[in-house]
Design a protein around this motif. Structure first.
Motif, PDB file in Angstrom:
ATOM      1  N   GLU A   1      -1.715   4.046  -0.385  1.00 18.10           N
ATOM      2  CA  GLU A   1      -0.526   3.909  -1.289  1.00 18.10           C
ATOM      3  C   GLU A   1       0.348   5.055  -1.574  1.00 18.10           C
ATOM      4  N   ARG A   2      -0.667   6.039  -2.016  1.00 12.74           N
ATOM      5  CA  ARG A   2      -0.200   7.539  -2.601  1.00 12.74           C
ATOM      6  C   ARG A   2       0.474   8.119  -1.236  1.00 12.74           C
TER       7      ARG A   2
ATOM      8  N   GLY B   1       3.866  -9.483  -4.223  1.00  8.08           N
ATOM      9  CA  GLY B   1       5.122  -9.227  -3.348  1.00  8.08           C
ATOM     10  C   GLY B   1       5.553  -7.801  -3.213  1.00  8.08           C
ATOM     11  N   SER B   2       4.673  -6.934  -4.014  1.00  7.22           N
ATOM     12  CA  SER B   2       4.848  -5.604  -3.746  1.00  7.22           C
ATOM     13  C   SER B   2       3.561  -4.925  -3.210  1.00  7.22           C
ATOM     14  N   VAL B   3       3.535  -3.746  -3.096  1.00 10.39           N
ATOM     15  CA  VAL B   3       2.272  -3.177  -2.299  1.00 10.39           C
ATOM     16  C   VAL B   3       1.022  -3.580  -3.046  1.00 10.39           C
TER      17      VAL B   3
ATOM     18  N   ARG C   1       2.742  -5.829   3.768  1.00 12.97           N
ATOM     19  CA  ARG C   1       2.246  -6.374   2.526  1.00 12.97           C
ATOM     20  C   ARG C   1       3.300  -6.092   1.431  1.00 12.97           C
ATOM     21  N   THR C   2       4.543  -5.581   1.479  1.00 12.91           N
ATOM     22  CA  THR C   2       5.610  -5.328   0.503  1.00 12.91           C
ATOM     23  C   THR C   2       6.663  -6.346   0.908  1.00 12.91           C
TER      24      THR C   2
ATOM     25  N   ALA D   1       2.409  -1.033  -6.231  1.00 10.08           N
ATOM     26  CA  ALA D   1       1.126  -0.094  -5.988  1.00 10.08           C
ATOM     27  C   ALA D   1       0.375   0.295  -7.449  1.00 10.08           C
ATOM     28  N   LEU D   2       1.244   0.442  -8.611  1.00  9.29           N
ATOM     29  CA  LEU D   2       0.587   0.829  -9.748  1.00  9.29           C
ATOM     30  C   LEU D   2      -0.090  -0.363 -10.483  1.00  9.29           C
ATOM     31  N   SER D   3       0.624  -1.719 -10.163  1.00 12.62           N
ATOM     32  CA  SER D   3       0.069  -2.824 -11.091  1.00 12.62           C
ATOM     33  C   SER D   3      -0.357  -3.765 -10.357  1.00 12.62           C
TER      34      SER D   3
END
Length: 222
Positions: free
Chosen positions: A88-89, A207-209, A146-147, A201-203
């Motif tokens: 993700e990074r 529905g997001s990464v 996956r996003t 990606a952070l949380s």
């Protein structure tokens, strides 16, 4: 204050470099090309003597590009400490680079003026951009799926319409309205996509990464 100067010296040095490079470019162009300083530092509307609303949609688009790039780089920086989120990074970092390239092209008309002045045709620049985008999509295709990739698809569709109108220039329509409006829709969709992808990606927001989930039965058994 001394303690902060010592502990924050790398950040202070980075700020100094980030400030010095553009100022150095201004001085270089002044000495090398003889460009007046005020043409490189002053507001465009004041230099041109045009109303303040000139280029409203285009200037607003630059803010949106900058917001998208900032989100990508900031989220990538926060993910650097997580060993389980390195893909993700990398995705967000490369996306930030791509966003910066597209933003600079939009701001400084690289494909229309700068590169053609160097002998590189406009269509060749578009091919290079397309290759960068294709590399980006292929390299991170599993993660993108996956996003909320529908937002990214809308952005690319809008960009394609804008580029197509720029290349074909069909008669009977206002090219400024349709071409620039399509580009603006694309930029806003781009920002919306990376806001969702970065925050996910952070949380781990659905529905997001997000990481692949184990089957429901398997998780219950565990």
């Amino acid at each position: 204050m001394r303690a902060q100067l010592r502990s924050r010296f790398p950040a202070i040095a980075l700020i100094a470099v980030a400030s010095a490079v553009p100022i150095g470019i201004v001085l270089l162009l002044r000495v090398w090309k003889g460009v007046p300083i005020h043409l490189l530092t002053s507001d465009v509307t004041s230099i041109a003597g045009v109303p303040a609303y000139t280029g409203f949609l285009s200037q607003l688009g630059i803010f949106v590009w900058a917001g998208a790039a900032a989100i990508c780089f900031f989220c990538a920086r926060l993910l650097a400490a997580r060993s389980d989120a390195q893909e993700e990074r990398r995705f967000l970092f490369v996306s930030g680079l791509l966003t910066v390239v597209l933003a600079f092209d939009d701001l400084f008309l690289l494909h229309e003026e700068f590169f053609p002045s160097l002998g590189i045709p406009e269509k060749g620049v578009f091919v290079a951009y397309a290759a960068f985008v294709l590399f980006h999509l292929v390299s991170f295709r599993r993660l993108i799926l996956r996003t909320d990739y529908i937002l990214l698809a809308i952005a690319f569709a809008a960009f394609a319409v804008s580029v197509g109108l720029d290349l074909v220039n069909p008669a009977g329509i206002n090219p400024y309205l349709y071409e620039d409006s399509a580009k603006f829709v694309g930029v806003v969709s781009w920002l919306g996509y990376f806001f969702r992808a970065g925050s996910g990606a952070l949380s781990g927001v659905p529905g997001s990464v997000t990481r692949e989930r184990a089957p429901r039965g398997a998780s219950q058994a565990a």
